[in-house]
Scaffold this motif. Structure first.
Motif, PDB file in Angstrom:
ATOM      1  N   LEU A 162       0.835  -1.209   0.000  1.00 48.45           N
ATOM      2  CA  LEU A 162       0.000   0.000   0.000  1.00 48.45           C
ATOM      3  C   LEU A 162       0.863   1.250   0.000  1.00 48.45           C
ATOM      4  O   LEU A 162       0.604   2.205  -0.742  1.00 48.45           O
ATOM      5  CB  LEU A 162      -0.914   0.004   1.234  1.00 48.45           C
ATOM      6  CG  LEU A 162      -2.009  -1.051   1.235  1.00 48.45           C
ATOM      7  CD1 LEU A 162      -2.749  -1.054   2.557  1.00 48.45           C
ATOM      8  CD2 LEU A 162      -2.981  -0.784   0.092  1.00 48.45           C
ATOM      9  N   LYS A 183       1.546   6.831  -6.628  1.00 50.31           N
ATOM     10  CA  LYS A 183       0.496   7.823  -6.875  1.00 50.31           C
ATOM     11  C   LYS A 183       0.938   9.225  -6.492  1.00 50.31           C
ATOM     12  O   LYS A 183       0.779  10.168  -7.251  1.00 50.31           O
ATOM     13  CB  LYS A 183      -0.783   7.435  -6.116  1.00 50.31           C
ATOM     14  CG  LYS A 183      -1.512   6.246  -6.718  1.00 50.31           C
ATOM     15  CD  LYS A 183      -2.266   6.632  -7.986  1.00 50.31           C
ATOM     16  CE  LYS A 183      -2.893   5.391  -8.625  1.00 50.31           C
ATOM     17  NZ  LYS A 183      -3.257   5.583 -10.024  1.00 50.31           N
ATOM     18  N   ASP A 208       3.934  -5.782  -9.842  1.00 49.07           N
ATOM     19  CA  ASP A 208       3.243  -4.492  -9.921  1.00 49.07           C
ATOM     20  C   ASP A 208       4.193  -3.334  -9.635  1.00 49.07           C
ATOM     21  O   ASP A 208       4.093  -2.269 -10.241  1.00 49.07           O
ATOM     22  CB  ASP A 208       2.039  -4.461  -8.987  1.00 49.07           C
ATOM     23  CG  ASP A 208       2.396  -4.821  -7.570  1.00 49.07           C
ATOM     24  OD1 ASP A 208       3.485  -5.394  -7.362  1.00 49.07           O
ATOM     25  OD2 ASP A 208       1.603  -4.530  -6.659  1.00 49.07           O
ATOM     26  N   GLN A 228      -1.826 -10.103  -4.942  1.00 45.08           N
ATOM     27  CA  GLN A 228      -0.543  -9.428  -5.078  1.00 45.08           C
ATOM     28  C   GLN A 228       0.214  -9.960  -6.288  1.00 45.08           C
ATOM     29  O   GLN A 228       0.787  -9.204  -7.057  1.00 45.08           O
ATOM     30  CB  GLN A 228       0.250  -9.599  -3.778  1.00 45.08           C
ATOM     31  CG  GLN A 228       1.724  -9.304  -3.866  1.00 45.08           C
ATOM     32  CD  GLN A 228       1.993  -7.861  -4.207  1.00 45.08           C
ATOM     33  OE1 GLN A 228       1.094  -7.037  -4.240  1.00 45.08           O
ATOM     34  NE2 GLN A 228       3.242  -7.549  -4.522  1.00 45.08           N
ATOM     35  N   PHE A 246      -3.386  -4.254  -7.376  1.00 43.82           N
ATOM     36  CA  PHE A 246      -3.459  -2.798  -7.169  1.00 43.82           C
ATOM     37  C   PHE A 246      -3.128  -2.061  -8.445  1.00 43.82           C
ATOM     38  O   PHE A 246      -3.838  -1.164  -8.876  1.00 43.82           O
ATOM     39  CB  PHE A 246      -2.486  -2.357  -6.079  1.00 43.82           C
ATOM     40  CG  PHE A 246      -3.114  -2.333  -4.744  1.00 43.82           C
ATOM     41  CD1 PHE A 246      -4.179  -1.463  -4.479  1.00 43.82           C
ATOM     42  CD2 PHE A 246      -2.675  -3.181  -3.749  1.00 43.82           C
ATOM     43  CE1 PHE A 246      -4.758  -1.445  -3.246  1.00 43.82           C
ATOM     44  CE2 PHE A 246      -3.268  -3.158  -2.513  1.00 43.82           C
ATOM     45  CZ  PHE A 246      -4.312  -2.307  -2.257  1.00 43.82           C
ATOM     46  N   GLY A 258      -5.741  -2.023 -10.946  1.00 45.75           N
ATOM     47  CA  GLY A 258      -6.984  -1.363 -10.575  1.00 45.75           C
ATOM     48  C   GLY A 258      -8.036  -2.294  -9.995  1.00 45.75           C
ATOM     49  O   GLY A 258      -9.188  -1.916  -9.857  1.00 45.75           O
ATOM     50  N   TRP A 259      -7.665  -3.525  -9.659  1.00 47.45           N
ATOM     51  CA  TRP A 259      -8.630  -4.431  -9.030  1.00 47.45           C
ATOM     52  C   TRP A 259      -8.531  -4.294  -7.517  1.00 47.45           C
ATOM     53  O   TRP A 259      -8.296  -5.264  -6.816  1.00 47.45           O
ATOM     54  CB  TRP A 259      -8.357  -5.878  -9.434  1.00 47.45           C
ATOM     55  CG  TRP A 259      -8.268  -6.120 -10.916  1.00 47.45           C
ATOM     56  CD1 TRP A 259      -9.030  -5.530 -11.887  1.00 47.45           C
ATOM     57  CD2 TRP A 259      -7.383  -7.009 -11.608  1.00 47.45           C
ATOM     58  NE1 TRP A 259      -8.687  -6.000 -13.126  1.00 47.45           N
ATOM     59  CE2 TRP A 259      -7.666  -6.910 -12.994  1.00 47.45           C
ATOM     60  CE3 TRP A 259      -6.383  -7.886 -11.195  1.00 47.45           C
ATOM     61  CZ2 TRP A 259      -6.984  -7.635 -13.957  1.00 47.45           C
ATOM     62  CZ3 TRP A 259      -5.706  -8.620 -12.156  1.00 47.45           C
ATOM     63  CH2 TRP A 259      -6.011  -8.497 -13.524  1.00 47.45           C
ATOM     64  N   TRP A 260      -8.755  -3.084  -7.031  1.00 43.30           N
ATOM     65  CA  TRP A 260      -8.514  -2.814  -5.608  1.00 43.30           C
ATOM     66  C   TRP A 260      -9.367  -3.670  -4.697  1.00 43.30           C
ATOM     67  O   TRP A 260      -9.006  -3.983  -3.574  1.00 43.30           O
ATOM     68  CB  TRP A 260      -8.763  -1.335  -5.306  1.00 43.30           C
ATOM     69  CG  TRP A 260     -10.111  -0.876  -5.811  1.00 43.30           C
ATOM     70  CD1 TRP A 260     -10.369  -0.304  -7.009  1.00 43.30           C
ATOM     71  CD2 TRP A 260     -11.367  -0.990  -5.146  1.00 43.30           C
ATOM     72  NE1 TRP A 260     -11.702  -0.058  -7.148  1.00 43.30           N
ATOM     73  CE2 TRP A 260     -12.338  -0.458  -6.015  1.00 43.30           C
ATOM     74  CE3 TRP A 260     -11.772  -1.482  -3.897  1.00 43.30           C
ATOM     75  CZ2 TRP A 260     -13.679  -0.403  -5.691  1.00 43.30           C
ATOM     76  CZ3 TRP A 260     -13.102  -1.437  -3.567  1.00 43.30           C
ATOM     77  CH2 TRP A 260     -14.057  -0.907  -4.455  1.00 43.30           C
ATOM     78  N   TRP A 261     -10.577  -4.061  -5.163  1.00 42.80           N
ATOM     79  CA  TRP A 261     -11.484  -4.800  -4.283  1.00 42.80           C
ATOM     80  C   TRP A 261     -10.959  -6.193  -3.957  1.00 42.80           C
ATOM     81  O   TRP A 261     -11.343  -6.793  -2.976  1.00 42.80           O
ATOM     82  CB  TRP A 261     -12.862  -4.907  -4.937  1.00 42.80           C
ATOM     83  CG  TRP A 261     -12.820  -5.568  -6.280  1.00 42.80           C
ATOM     84  CD1 TRP A 261     -12.911  -6.913  -6.524  1.00 42.80           C
ATOM     85  CD2 TRP A 261     -12.643  -4.926  -7.543  1.00 42.80           C
ATOM     86  NE1 TRP A 261     -12.797  -7.148  -7.863  1.00 42.80           N
ATOM     87  CE2 TRP A 261     -12.639  -5.951  -8.530  1.00 42.80           C
ATOM     88  CE3 TRP A 261     -12.501  -3.603  -7.952  1.00 42.80           C
ATOM     89  CZ2 TRP A 261     -12.487  -5.682  -9.879  1.00 42.80           C
ATOM     90  CZ3 TRP A 261     -12.356  -3.346  -9.306  1.00 42.80           C
ATOM     91  CH2 TRP A 261     -12.355  -4.364 -10.258  1.00 42.80           C
ATOM     92  N   ILE A 299      -8.431  -5.923  -0.920  1.00 42.98           N
ATOM     93  CA  ILE A 299      -8.967  -5.190   0.228  1.00 42.98           C
ATOM     94  C   ILE A 299      -9.778  -6.098   1.154  1.00 42.98           C
ATOM     95  O   ILE A 299      -9.645  -6.048   2.376  1.00 42.98           O
ATOM     96  CB  ILE A 299      -9.837  -3.989  -0.254  1.00 42.98           C
ATOM     97  CG1 ILE A 299      -8.946  -2.876  -0.774  1.00 42.98           C
ATOM     98  CG2 ILE A 299     -10.745  -3.480   0.844  1.00 42.98           C
ATOM     99  CD1 ILE A 299      -8.061  -2.231   0.255  1.00 42.98           C
TER     100      ILE A 299
END
Lengths: 332, 331, 581, 299
Positions: A161, A169, C254, D253, D258, D261-264, D267
């Motif tokens: 995160l 970001k 990522d 991961q 992330f 864009g598949w944040w859900w 989470i």
């Protein structure tokens, strides 16, 4: 502090190392896996290497690594090696020795761990002590509790995160590595700042991850100490809250925490394994992570042993220093 | 008939070997069932009085010698005899709070012995017994039962303890500093209760204390211990009013008697480290009268019918055999 | 507070000193970012090891910039690229003799010329030193090697070796041998233990100037022979940094992707389709082999099949193997895992030009029509399973004698974690008791044949189908309980099949009989379903054009090499890059 | 004295439930921790009764869908519906936690008791073994054990067992220390005088007083087990097909969720893990208070 006592502690240290080495030696050998073969298979898979006669090479290497000897012979050779601080050779990174790997990776880990562990220890214990102290304002308690909650967020995830939001970001921090790509290492201020800058996010991830533990245990300690007569007595003597907090309460509650400090280092290493690899730091954690994934068994043993030795030694050092911190304790 | 309790040359040594501690040194005495008495065992901490209690209760075993209960060695008691011994030799301890299991209400303390020793045949009877015992020690059962120990006062708790002992109708009660942690105003009350026990219920009481004043009030006889050995013994009147052994003199001297003319603490007790000469008088290093002869262990010299002291100052007096100590203890 | 900062920086200094104490650093020139290429890769080699004959050597971590072959191969142009050798010719019709002529300009970095002595030393070393990767190949084929003159070498074979030149002497992808300097290694007693060091004389364009665990820095040599010899223009890339991102086990994909987006890295290891998609969305300057369109990658030589141990029940029954293939929905695989790109395959080899021509031949087309190797038909599958004696149990799984089909798929997490879970569910839905197993010893288990089902690549054929088809020759079909190395997990035994392959062996691929036999063998492969081909293997490598252009793409194949900078041909990719405007 | 007793007589002793309620109000960490735990339990139990377990595995639903009414927690790359995946993941994580926690605590308590109560060689052996094993980071040994097990037989329970293997020393030492002080307490002597045997003393006198410590050890063990199972998943040593929270997290991961864009996807398991671990930590904090009689008596 008698010689006999020190002797006992050193014997204990040996026992710990012996136990750790025995466990690490025998457990993997209970399975039928052959790390040498796996290593060459891995090379073959990666395509870097297409040995036509895999079996012959495997046999050669097994002999070189002593894997063809009887198990107990291997075991004693292994123990003898440890006694000489010879932790063996990496299969994956042959001909690198485990000691070389440790020597290369240790500095990066020590730097990160020392800074984060000390910071987490100081902040965590202070918050923990405050949260058990009756006069503490509620917002500090809430703050401390929120760190306990944060402990539920594994540092792995915290690391991801932090990199994504703060690094990618917001562009406020680098995305990993020890220094910027292409910088030639040198002893200059700019390089050192570069190094420090890159340690920021991993340090944050590790600190957040371990703070809660300290808060929790210190709080428990604090609650106990509060009930002690000497604190009550100090209150009756009319000492100021600040003095009581510092000299009677914090100091006494902190003592057992110091023992925990050495043990905590062992746990931090576990977090560091994952955090380091996520940040791409070339520390012991990354080496161990890679070794686990490729079953580079001598490296795994070596690092497990090394960490164990480190933790056990620190525990003993702390124990020997204990009488300095707490005059009630004498080692006999 | 064998005496109720007999200590025969009992010694207790902790950590035998180089660093050994002699907690009790060759002690003999007897208590008779038909002559209930209150015997005080006095001494400073480390004198061996607590060891004596532990030995008597069978919690630890003697290193040398024998402790006989009704003629049987208590270490060898089995079955019924063991149960009887357990039931008949009871204790009241110093800390009236620590004896309560904080998990339970105070009822637990009384219920357990009733159940274990089958003192009552049903719940109602058990309740009766508890009420009876509590009333006997001056408590109102309704106020006490069902409460947690921390909700009661120290005096109340200590009396519940005595009530617990009472329920079992013991033959011997070891009272280990029963009043030292109780408010002064309640002490007399508790001591009275003990006396009542002895008189009305025929219980022999071994009253362990460092406090000679209370001993003087309730005991019939006294035994002064120093580092595991008897320094002086006899009737309370004799020993406390006319102490003969230098150690007893020091002890008595340090009692703050309510007599303004009497000076106390005239002589300091100087504690010293290298005190014990293995074979000599244990009080040698602190004794104002120390002599060369004291380097060998003095025996017991009988001074009066009910007084004996272990000191060479009285070497002219007839020597009493260790085993005959009880003969100078009045009942 | 100030004290703390001082303490911190002091300890950092100390630690940095420790960390850098075991690194190589020479006098390093200042080279600006625009002349530098940043590559994200995994660095594991011991610092200071450059010798190609060192046990455990890999060419993938920048070493390919130092060591050159006789010849490269441009896979996408299907052309040989002569390098240290001007030519390599079979001088006998039965492929038993090969003559190599070296380029007279070729020089080692210490100024010594590359001569036939180096070539002979290299070949003899491969034959004599057991730890070298082509030891077995040289022992199998090489009769003798002889330096005719300084620039000419004659290699004699003891049997027809039509593919030796290509498979062994030519560098392409990750195979073949580089030439090593005789004048350096002759002096070394135990070459497999000689590290080489940063200054070991080499023929390639870049030399190592700085090396620690975090990165390897290579600088261009001004005196590279290939420029003088006219092989290539002076490269624009003055410095190459291989930055350690820990490889497939290290920093997550990522995060590497994020570093490509912000141009910290110009290229990095290959990535999943969806990730490339998002990299391009975040930074339109990034491109791939197929531009900004799926599948974003180029074909690797490593198509993946579900392999089966055909000696182990129930995989010894061709009907069961076929039934499994019939429940694999290849269209769904393309949609699910590859954004609709046509990745699923029915062949055990990659469709490079030579092989594409083969599968386009009428013979193969007819076979495909007849056997329908890519068919998805659960009903047909069920029928076959019933025929094979299985019944559906209460959990909707096929069962025979109380045993379900152990269809646990062994695979490798780093590369299979997207596709294998999908296959598992397809098999489960088809009634096979399947599960994922990404164990570290997967490869060993495959080799030992203890389990039934494995996801793995072929890594064999590049130009013609022989090498791939040879994998199923019974010569390699060791009995169960013994080990089957080199991707020969099938343990397939079929004398008819063997006969076809034996007839193919001495023939060159342009022989019509060879093509005929190959089609026949492929027919057996399909009808017997020796393994279940699943997907072509793609390398999807992001190329950031912010600093560098002229990356190899479909539209611009350059020298025709694949785009992997870590492959043997990576040197050609890097030296062909052009500075962005 | 009499007035005090009068007062005590007049107060009606409140019922146990009321006392519990009052206690919880005084101990917010315990209350919040238990509340979160209860919430998670309800979520899981309700979920287990209503979901179709098949949806928690790949190819069940349309992949890569953000949360919606149809898929409350979205779907992942492999076409798993993340809501049932979360329900089953919570359930499996709970099994590992409870199994390893309970086993560790039981073994620890028994060994601690044996060691402290009976002393002698038994005590020396047990406590020495514990002290030798304690500095060895358990996770590293987990890794070695898990790496040595044949992966096809790794189930949720094997994983729990691996975690347990090095989880018993902590409770052993804690319980041992408590029993050591406890058995010197005078109520034990009194119980002996009241005719209780060793068995009775252990179970009726000492054990009840250790309950808070045992509870704290248990909670701590569960915490460690959940954490260990997560890390074992992360290094790839768990049962991979199962939607264990750690597995879901790590597969998200490794598919760069992330970045894509598949944040859900990550989470859900993160929040679930954070809630489990945080509630355990809070409960632990609450029990601390329970375990300390001084604090308990001062209201």
């Amino acid at each position: 502090m008698s010689l006999k006592y020190i002797g006992q502690r050193i014997l204990y240290l040996f026992l710990v190392v012996w136990a750790a080495s025995t466990i690490t030696f025998f457990i993997p050998r209970l399975s039928s896996r052959n790390p040498v073969r796996e290593r060459f298979a891995e090379l073959a898979r990666m395509g870097g290497f297409a040995p036509a006669d895999l079996e012959k090479i495997i046999a050669d290497y097994s002999r070189a690594f002593g894997l063809d000897k009887p198990l107990f012979q291997q075991y004693f050779d292994y123990l003898a090696g440890i006694a000489r601080f010879d932790l063996g050779v990496s299969l994956n990174l042959y001909p690198k020795t485990v000691a070389m790997l440790l020597w290369e990776s240790l500095p990066w880990t020590i730097g990160l761990l020392i800074v984060t562990t000390i910071l987490a220890f100081v902040i965590g214990n202070l918050l923990g002590a405050l949260s058990a102290w009756p006069q503490t304002p509620n917002w500090i308690r809430g703050f401390a509790t929120s760190f306990v909650m944060l402990q539920g967020v594994p540092p792995v995830l915290l690391a991801i995160l932090l990199i994504f939001f703060i690094g990618f970001k917001l562009k406020l921090a680098p995305l990993g590595g020890v220094y910027s790509i292409g910088t030639i290492p040198e002893f200059s201020l700019s390089f050192i700042l570069n190094l420090l800058w890159h340690q920021m996010l991993p340090a944050l991830a590790l600190i957040f991850g371990s703070l809660g533990g300290w808060v929790l245990s210190m709080r428990g300690m604090g609650v106990t100490i509060q009930g002690e007569d000497y604190v009550t007595y100090a209150e009756h003597k009319g000492l100021g809250a600040r003095t009581i907090f510092r000299d009677y309460y914090l100091r006494n509650a902190l003592l057992p925490q110091v023992t925990g400090f050495a043990l905590a280092l062992g746990n931090v290493v576990v977090n560091a394994i994952v955090v380091e690899s996520i940040f791409g730091l070339p520390g012991v954690g990354s080496v161990l992570f890679a070794a686990i994934r490729s079953n580079d068994f001598l490296v795994i043993y070596g690092i497990v042993l090394f960490i164990t030795m480190g933790v056990a030694t620190l525990m003993i050092i702390v124990e020997l220093l204990y009488p300095l911190l707490d005059p009630r304790i004498k080692h006999t | 008939m064998a005496p109720l309790l007999e200590f025969k040359n009992v010694s207790k040594i902790y950590n035998p070997g180089k660093d050994e501690t002699v907690a009790l040194d060759n002690l003999s005495f007897t208590l008779k069932e038909e002559e209930p008495t209150i015997l005080t065992v006095a001494g400073e901490s480390g004198s061996g009085k607590t060891t004596l209690a532990m030995l008597l209760l069978g919690f630890i075993s003697a290193t040398h010698g024998q402790i006989l209960y009704k003629g049987k060695d208590i270490d060898n008691l089995r079955g019924k005899e063991k149960v009887a011994f357990r039931k008949e030799v009871q204790a009241v301890f110093q800390d009236p709070f620590a004896v309560f299991n904080p998990f339970y209400t105070v009822d637990h303390l009384l219920e357990v012995p009733i159940n274990r020793f089958k003192i009552a045949s049903n719940k109602h009877e058990a309740r009766e017994k508890m009420n009876e015992a509590l009333t006997a020690v001056g408590l109102q059962p309704d106020e006490i039962l069902g409460r947690y120990p921390h909700q009661l006062s120290g005096g109340q708790r200590q009396r519940i303890n005595i009530a617990r002992a009472l329920i079992m109708r013991p033959k011997i009660l070891i009272a280990d500093e029963p009043v030292s942690m109780v408010d002064a105003s309640l002490r007399a009350n508790i001591l009275e209760t003990l006396q009542v026990l002895q008189k009305d219920y025929g219980v022999s009481i071994i009253y362990i204390t460092h406090d000679l004043t209370t001993a003087f009030h309730i005991a019939d006889s006294i035994m002064v211990l120093y580092r595991g050995s008897v320094m002086e013994a006899g009737g309370v009147d004799e020993v406390i009013k006319t102490p003969q052994h230098p150690y007893t003199q020091l002890l008595v001297d340090s009692i703050p008697w309510p007599d303004l003319n009497r000076r106390w603490g005239q002589t300091d007790l100087v504690p010293s480290e290298d005190s014990v000469i293995g074979t000599g008088c244990k009080f040698y290093s602190r004794c104002p009268h120390a002599m060369d002869v004291c380097k060998s262990r003095p025996g017991l010299f009988q001074l009066e019918p009910y007084q004996t002291a272990s000191c060479y100052l009285y070497k002219d007096k007839p020597e009493l055999k260790t085993e005959a100590l009880s003969s100078v203890l009045p009942v | 507070m100030f004290y703390k900062i001082k303490f911190l920086s002091l300890s950092v200094l100390l630690i940095a000193a420790m960390g850098l104490s075991n690194s190589i650093a020479q006098e390093v020139a200042d080279i600006p970012r625009e002349d530098t290429l940043h590559l994200g890769w995994s660095l594991t080699s011991p610092i200071g090891t450059t010798n190609p004959w060192l046990a455990g050597y890999t060419h993938q971590q920048g070493e390919a910039l130092q060591w050159e072959p006789l010849s490269y191969f441009g896979i996408f142009t299907d052309k040989e690229i002569p390098w240290l050798a001007d030519s390599m010719e079979y001088t006998k019709d039965d492929f038993t003799e090969l003559v190599i002529k070296l380029n007279p300009m070729a020089k080692w970095s210490d100024g010594v010329s590359v001569t036939s002595r180096d070539v002979v030393f290299t070949f003899e070393g491969q034959k004599n030193i057991g730890t070298l990767p082509y030891n077995a190949a040289f022992n199998q084929f090489m009769e003798s090697v002889e330096a005719v003159d300084d620039l000419t070498v004659k290699l004699t074979f003891n049997q027809p070796a039509p593919r030796f030149k290509f498979e062994v002497l030519t560098l392409k992808f990750d195979t073949g041998i580089p030439i090593v300097p005789a004048h350096v290694l002759e002096a070394v007693e135990e070459v497999s233990e000689f590290e080489g060091g940063a200054d070991m004389p080499h023929s390639g364009p870049y030399s190592i100037v700085s090396w620690d665990v975090n990165q390897k820095v290579y600088d261009l040599r001004e005196d590279w022979w290939a420029v003088e010899a006219g092989r290539i223009d002076t490269p624009d890339v003055k410095r190459v940094v291989y930055f350690n991102i820990g490889g497939q086990v290290g920093q997550g994909m990522d995060i590497v992707a994020q570093r490509v987006v912000n141009s910290e890295l110009d290229s990095a290891l290959d990535m999943r389709s969806s990730v490339i998609d998002n990299i391009i969305a975040n930074n339109p300057k990034v491109t791939t082999h197929s531009g900004d369109q799926p599948p974003y990658g180029y074909l690797d030589w490593w198509p993946n099949s579900l392999w089966m141990n055909t000696q182990l029940a129930p995989y010894d029954d061709a009907r069961v193997r076929r039934a499994m293939s019939l429940v694999i929905n290849r269209g769904l695989i393309n949609d699910f895992v590859y954004e609709g790109a046509e990745i699923a395959t029915i062949y055990p080899f990659p469709l490079y030009p030579g092989l594409q021509a083969f599968v386009d031949s009428p013979a193969v087309k007819a076979l495909e029509e007849e056997l329908q190797p890519g068919l998805y038909d659960p009903d047909a599958s069920a029928a076959l399973m019933e025929e094979a004696g299985f019944t559906m149990n209460r959990d909707d799984l096929w069962e025979k004698d109380g045993e379900t089909v152990d269809a646990t798929i062994l695979g490798f997490e780093g590369i299979h974690s997207d596709i294998v879970p999908i296959l598992v569910e397809m098999l489960r839905n088809g009634g096979f008791d399947s599960d994922v197993s990404f164990v570290q010893d997967a490869y060993q288990q495959m080799g030992d044949g203890v389990a039934g089902l494995y996801m793995f690549g072929h890594g064999a054929s590049l130009k013609d189908p022989y090498a791939a088809l040879e994998l199923y020759h019974s010569r390699f079909s060791a009995a169960n309980g013994t080990s089957a190395g080199g991707n020969r997990f099938s343990r397939y035994i079929n004398p008819e099949y063997d006969a076809i392959l034996d007839e193919m062996a001495p023939l060159s691929d342009d022989d019509p009989r060879f093509q005929e036999l190959a089609a026949e063998a492929l027919g057996i492969y399909w009808s017997e379903q020796i393994d279940i081909p699943i997907i072509q293997w793609l390398h999807r490598i992001p190329y950031n054009q912010t600093n560098w252009t002229n990356w190899p793409t479909t539209a611009n194949p350059a020298m025709g090499t694949n785009g992997a900078f870590w492959a043997h041909t990576g040197m050609l990719v890097i030296t062909n890059l052009e500075a962005a405007e | 004295m009499s007035s005090v007793s009068l007062n005590q007589n007049l107060i009606k002793r409140p019922g146990r439930l009321v006392l519990l309620g009052r206690y919880l109000r005084r101990n917010p960490s315990l209350t919040i921790g238990l509340a979160i735990m209860l919430g998670l339990t309800i979520f899981t139990v309700y979920g287990l009764l209503t979901i179709n377990p098949k949806d928690a595995y790949p190819l069940a639903v349309r992949p890569q869908q953000p949360p919606s009414w149809k898929y409350p927690l979205g779907t992942d790359f492999f076409g798993r519906d993340l809501y049932p995946a979360m329900v089953i993941g919570l359930w499996q994580t709970a099994i590992i936690g409870l199994f390893a926690g309970a086993l560790g605590t039981i073994v620890g308590t028994v060994l601690g008791f044996l060691s402290a109560y009976f002393g002698g060689i038994l005590d020396k052996t047990i406590s020495t073994i514990c002290q030798i094993l304690i500095p060895i980071p358990a996770f590293l040994i987990h890794v070695i054990i898990a790496g040595a097990i044949d992966k096809r037989s790794v189930t949720i329970l094997t994983m729990a067992f691996v975690v347990f293997m090095l989880a018993w020393m902590g409770p052993t030492l804690v319980i041992r220390a408590q029993v050591l002080t406890m058995k010197e307490r005078q109520f034990v002597s009194v119980a002996k005088l009241s005719g209780m045997n060793s068995f009775g003393i252990i179970f009726r006198e000492i054990l009840p007083n250790l309950l808070p410590f045992i509870a704290a050890a248990f909670v701590n063990q569960v915490f460690q087990a959940v954490f260990a199972s997560l890390y074992l998943s992360v290094v790839g040593l768990g049962p991979l097909r199962e939607p264990l929270l750690g597995n879901t997290l790590w597969s998200a991961q490794s598919q760069a969720a992330f970045f894509n864009g598949w944040w859900w996807w990550p989470i859900g398991p993160t929040v679930a893990l954070a809630l489990i671990l945080a509630s355990l930590a809070l409960i632990n904090m609450g029990i601390d208070e329970l375990a300390n009689p001084r604090i308990r008596t001062s209201e």
